[in-house]
Design a protein around this motif. Sequence first.
Motif, mmCIF file in Angstrom:
data_model
loop_
_atom_site.group_PDB
_atom_site.id
_atom_site.type_symbol
_atom_site.label_atom_id
_atom_site.label_comp_id
_atom_site.label_asym_id
_atom_site.label_seq_id
_atom_site.Cartn_x
_atom_site.Cartn_y
_atom_site.Cartn_z
ATOM 1 N N LEU A 108 18.668 -48.685 82.032
ATOM 2 C CA LEU A 108 17.310 -48.990 81.572
ATOM 3 C C LEU A 108 16.334 -48.206 82.452
ATOM 4 O O LEU A 108 16.152 -48.520 83.629
ATOM 5 C CB LEU A 108 17.050 -50.500 81.686
ATOM 6 N N GLY A 386 19.692 -51.757 74.442
ATOM 7 C CA GLY A 386 19.691 -53.088 73.854
ATOM 8 C C GLY A 386 19.398 -54.207 74.845
ATOM 9 O O GLY A 386 19.636 -55.380 74.542
ATOM 10 N N GLN A 387 18.846 -53.882 76.002
ATOM 11 C CA GLN A 387 18.605 -54.896 77.029
ATOM 12 C C GLN A 387 17.589 -55.963 76.606
ATOM 13 O O GLN A 387 16.620 -55.670 75.921
ATOM 14 C CB GLN A 387 18.100 -54.248 78.326
ATOM 15 N N ALA A 388 17.843 -57.200 77.042
ATOM 16 C CA ALA A 388 16.932 -58.329 76.833
ATOM 17 C C ALA A 388 16.522 -58.881 78.195
ATOM 18 O O ALA A 388 17.247 -58.729 79.181
ATOM 19 C CB ALA A 388 17.615 -59.407 76.000
ATOM 20 N N VAL A 389 15.352 -59.519 78.247
ATOM 21 C CA VAL A 389 14.844 -60.082 79.508
ATOM 22 C C VAL A 389 15.545 -61.399 79.832
ATOM 23 O O VAL A 389 15.976 -61.624 80.965
ATOM 24 C CB VAL A 389 13.313 -60.282 79.434
ATOM 25 N N LYS A 391 14.666 -64.583 80.423
ATOM 26 C CA LYS A 391 14.149 -65.257 81.631
ATOM 27 C C LYS A 391 14.519 -64.494 82.904
ATOM 28 O O LYS A 391 14.827 -65.099 83.944
ATOM 29 C CB LYS A 391 14.667 -66.699 81.738
ATOM 30 N N TYR A 397 17.941 -56.323 88.143
ATOM 31 C CA TYR A 397 16.945 -55.306 88.471
ATOM 32 C C TYR A 397 17.378 -54.490 89.676
ATOM 33 O O TYR A 397 17.853 -55.037 90.677
ATOM 34 C CB TYR A 397 15.593 -55.960 88.733
ATOM 35 N N PHE A 399 15.334 -51.285 90.410
ATOM 36 C CA PHE A 399 14.100 -50.622 90.847
ATOM 37 C C PHE A 399 14.381 -49.401 91.722
ATOM 38 O O PHE A 399 13.865 -49.280 92.830
ATOM 39 C CB PHE A 399 13.186 -51.608 91.580
ATOM 40 N N ARG B 220 19.655 -58.673 69.299
ATOM 41 C CA ARG B 220 19.438 -59.054 70.692
ATOM 42 C C ARG B 220 17.989 -58.757 71.120
ATOM 43 O O ARG B 220 17.312 -59.593 71.728
ATOM 44 C CB ARG B 220 20.437 -58.269 71.558
ATOM 45 N N VAL B 221 17.509 -57.559 70.785
ATOM 46 C CA VAL B 221 16.162 -57.156 71.196
ATOM 47 C C VAL B 221 15.105 -57.994 70.476
ATOM 48 O O VAL B 221 14.160 -58.496 71.094
ATOM 49 C CB VAL B 221 15.957 -55.642 70.937
ATOM 50 N N ASP B 224 15.127 -61.740 71.804
ATOM 51 C CA ASP B 224 14.548 -61.864 73.139
ATOM 52 C C ASP B 224 13.042 -61.656 73.095
ATOM 53 O O ASP B 224 12.275 -62.383 73.741
ATOM 54 C CB ASP B 224 15.186 -60.847 74.081
ATOM 55 N N VAL B 227 11.711 -64.986 71.449
ATOM 56 C CA VAL B 227 12.079 -66.327 71.910
ATOM 57 C C VAL B 227 11.910 -66.507 73.416
ATOM 58 O O VAL B 227 11.617 -67.603 73.884
ATOM 59 C CB VAL B 227 13.544 -66.635 71.494
ATOM 60 N N ASP B 228 12.034 -65.405 74.192
ATOM 61 C CA ASP B 228 12.052 -65.545 75.648
ATOM 62 C C ASP B 228 10.796 -66.238 76.165
ATOM 63 O O ASP B 228 10.862 -67.060 77.074
ATOM 64 C CB ASP B 228 12.212 -64.166 76.299
ATOM 65 N N TYR B 229 9.624 -65.904 75.593
ATOM 66 C CA TYR B 229 8.356 -66.533 76.004
ATOM 67 C C TYR B 229 7.340 -66.224 74.906
ATOM 68 O O TYR B 229 6.569 -65.275 75.001
ATOM 69 C CB TYR B 229 7.905 -65.977 77.356
ATOM 70 N N ALA B 341 15.011 -51.697 73.853
ATOM 71 C CA ALA B 341 14.796 -52.649 74.948
ATOM 72 C C ALA B 341 13.725 -53.634 74.500
ATOM 73 O O ALA B 341 12.779 -53.268 73.795
ATOM 74 C CB ALA B 341 14.365 -51.936 76.222
ATOM 75 N N SER B 342 13.863 -54.852 74.921
ATOM 76 C CA SER B 342 12.932 -55.912 74.514
ATOM 77 C C SER B 342 11.502 -55.612 74.975
ATOM 78 O O SER B 342 11.288 -55.155 76.099
ATOM 79 C CB SER B 342 13.396 -57.239 75.121
ATOM 80 N N ARG B 344 9.535 -57.623 75.972
ATOM 81 C CA ARG B 344 9.256 -58.511 77.100
ATOM 82 C C ARG B 344 9.364 -57.801 78.451
ATOM 83 O O ARG B 344 8.898 -58.322 79.466
ATOM 84 C CB ARG B 344 10.217 -59.714 77.056
ATOM 85 N N PHE B 345 9.991 -56.619 78.486
ATOM 86 C CA PHE B 345 10.062 -55.872 79.751
ATOM 87 C C PHE B 345 8.696 -55.312 80.163
ATOM 88 O O PHE B 345 8.537 -54.837 81.280
ATOM 89 C CB PHE B 345 11.082 -54.732 79.646
ATOM 90 N N TYR B 349 5.989 -56.915 87.182
ATOM 91 C CA TYR B 349 7.163 -57.168 88.010
ATOM 92 C C TYR B 349 8.355 -56.355 87.509
ATOM 93 O O TYR B 349 9.043 -55.688 88.281
ATOM 94 C CB TYR B 349 7.503 -58.658 88.025
ATOM 95 N N ARG B 350 8.598 -56.409 86.183
ATOM 96 C CA ARG B 350 9.760 -55.716 85.606
ATOM 97 C C ARG B 350 9.610 -54.203 85.644
ATOM 98 O O ARG B 350 10.576 -53.475 85.521
ATOM 99 C CB ARG B 350 9.994 -56.210 84.171
#
Lengths: 405, 405
Positions: A108, A386-389, A391, A397, A399, B220-221, B224, B227-229, B341-342, B344-345, B349-350
């Motif tokens: 990612l 296809g990454q999801a967060v 929570k 991570y 970085f 998945r993407v 997330d 639904v994640d937030y 990628a979602s 939500r990234f 912070y992310r």
Amino acid sequence: MVTDSQGSREMAVKARSASRALQALRSEDRVAILNRIADSLEQHEQQIMAENAVDVAAAGGTISDSLLQRLVLKPNKIHQLADGIRAIAKQEEPVGRLLSRLEVAEGLVLDKVTSPIGVLLIKGGKEATRSNALLHQLIVDAVAEVAPGVGRDLIGLVTSRHEIDELLKLHDVIDLVIPRGSNQLVSYIQAHTKIPVLGHADGICHIYVDTAADPAKARRVCLDAKVDYPAACNAVEKILVHDSLVGEQLNSLVKALQDAGVTVHGGERAAAALGLPPAPSVRHEYSSLDVTVELVGGLGEAIDHIHTHGSGHTECIVTEDQAAADDFLRRVDSACVFHNASTRFSDGYRFGLGAEVGISTARIHARGPVGVEGLLTTRYLMRGTGQAVEKDKGVQYTFKPLPLS
Amino acid sequence: MVTDSQGSREMAVKARSASRALQALRSEDRVAILNRIADSLEQHEQQIMAENAVDVAAAGGTISDSLLQRLVLKPNKIHQLADGIRAIAKQEEPVGRLLSRLEVAEGLVLDKVTSPIGVLLIKGGKEATRSNALLHQLIVDAVAEVAPGVGRDLIGLVTSRHEIDELLKLHDVIDLVIPRGSNQLVSYIQAHTKIPVLGHADGICHIYVDTAADPAKARRVCLDAKVDYPAACNAVEKILVHDSLVGEQLNSLVKALQDAGVTVHGGERAAAALGLPPAPSVRHEYSSLDVTVELVGGLGEAIDHIHTHGSGHTECIVTEDQAAADDFLRRVDSACVFHNASTRFSDGYRFGLGAEVGISTARIHARGPVGVEGLLTTRYLMRGTGQAVEKDKGVQYTFKPLPLS
């Protein structure tokens, strides 16, 4: 021709749409457009000069001599302009430049890249109406010829004050206003829009002549900063002199200015001490062969004076005391801060930026002399698999900064 | 306590003056202030939690559950906050960082350095009044203790709506407004000030599921991202699906969303084709477990739809077709553009920025998730030996980039 608010909005929306088509072109195609524009300007040099002559004739008597001088196209100007455009075409592609690359998690990757800022509203003085109309036509012709998919809507031509007022309301579709003209024009625009304005209304530049100044350098810097081009925004308007220099050293500086044709006014203390005519105000932009001299008790007082009465454009210290110079450069909160150099160096060309878009005294976005970089913003691009967060438990991570190549 | 417009101006002017004293400190002293603040927050954890409890009790019933949840300080929050401040203290000094160095002429060197942006107006919701007052007190106490020369005026506390309205007029002394709160708060501020606003009113994020999407990645993407937030600004509000996927693939995506508790609405085409309840509007931010699905004919139509109806926040393409992904990333004109990628990234912070100041959808200054860098501007520093411009004949320009070390 746009005549109502709906029309102004449509012009701006179409410009954004065309600008996206321009951005989607290959770099070579944008280069071809620039070269076509340069060629066309040279091919139409005689017509441009003729339209400019009509503008100049119409403006004669209605504007100041110094503005009239700025309106007149000098003989070699079109050729210089074409060369400037060709130089931009040869520069590294400014769009899509990679500024940073970070591995956020395994597989990612986050890039930060440059991107065009969007829709610009550039407003010159009404005195150049005829020349502007011809230049606009030549440029959109070149765009439409090389890139029909971008088309002529890329650049709208604004012809009336009413249209400008309508466009200044469109802060949701116009990203930046660049006024080119008098202080009054800039102030008017700043007062009548919520769109960010790249520019400055005032250029009240200071030189502080420190107790440890080399008298010859002080004279050379102060003279150039006033005399080289008194109407320029980077010309000095106030010279703050350490009061330990009262006597021969200050007298000789004042005399050098007077000998060069400068009328030297005194701030409150200097007027009393030296018998100079009082300055019109504590914050005055002469834009002419006039300057205010004022006395200060030291570096701290000079900096406070600049922060209280300056316009945040360009300030200079003349001193041989390295610690004082460092302190001045660290603490003075202006776009440009100089040590032992004329304030007249505050300019896009002299800063090596190539074409100058303007000089900004705003503190967000570009500040100081602004080149092509000031017309860019950034975008973040993220590439994953296809990454999801989830929570923040969906990835681990890392970085990790990655090389830019 | 400030009660009139004169008082508001005085507060802002004093803050700028104190900020200049802060900037003039040695780096070690600014680090000491940050560490003192972190310690003080931990020492006063109980009092802060108590004030927060009073705020929460007072707000109960007057705001939505999701806003109330954001107001409640979680048990470990103060400790996390203190650690975040210590992390900033350990980072490389952000002020005075050298960005570029150019030899303009022999003995005349131009540096571009980072500089604090100036006076910020940070506006949170009125629901946190008691906790904010205590936090303000602890922070200015720490500043005054470590750096008496900077003093308590560095940060003014705004307590009334009237004061905010007065401060929003002070575009000559306040450099940036950072609203933290509801979309309504951000919209109100954007509508009532000429000061640049760092933030975004809308977060209408899109995912485009391409014809060449991997169905598992798409599921998945999309899941997330919703639904994640769901109340987050980076949650997806509209999923554009290539119409070649109508049938089993689209049905299974819709079913996965519904199984996760999401109400799936249909855009004009999807509502007709799939019998979904119609979406409230073509540009709708649900901020809840709702999403719009719409059909598009291909990549170009998806991009046009995003440009027409999006808010320029974050958009994503799900595809295994590398050329389609590259095209999407190059052409979509939003702050953040993702591939597989979602959404939500899209978060400070992310993105590895450390503390997040906000997410900006403006196109000037900082764009996207903004960290400490977004609170910086630049200054140009020039060092010479008495050079004058003299109609550009005073020096011989070299424009030679110099190493930064």
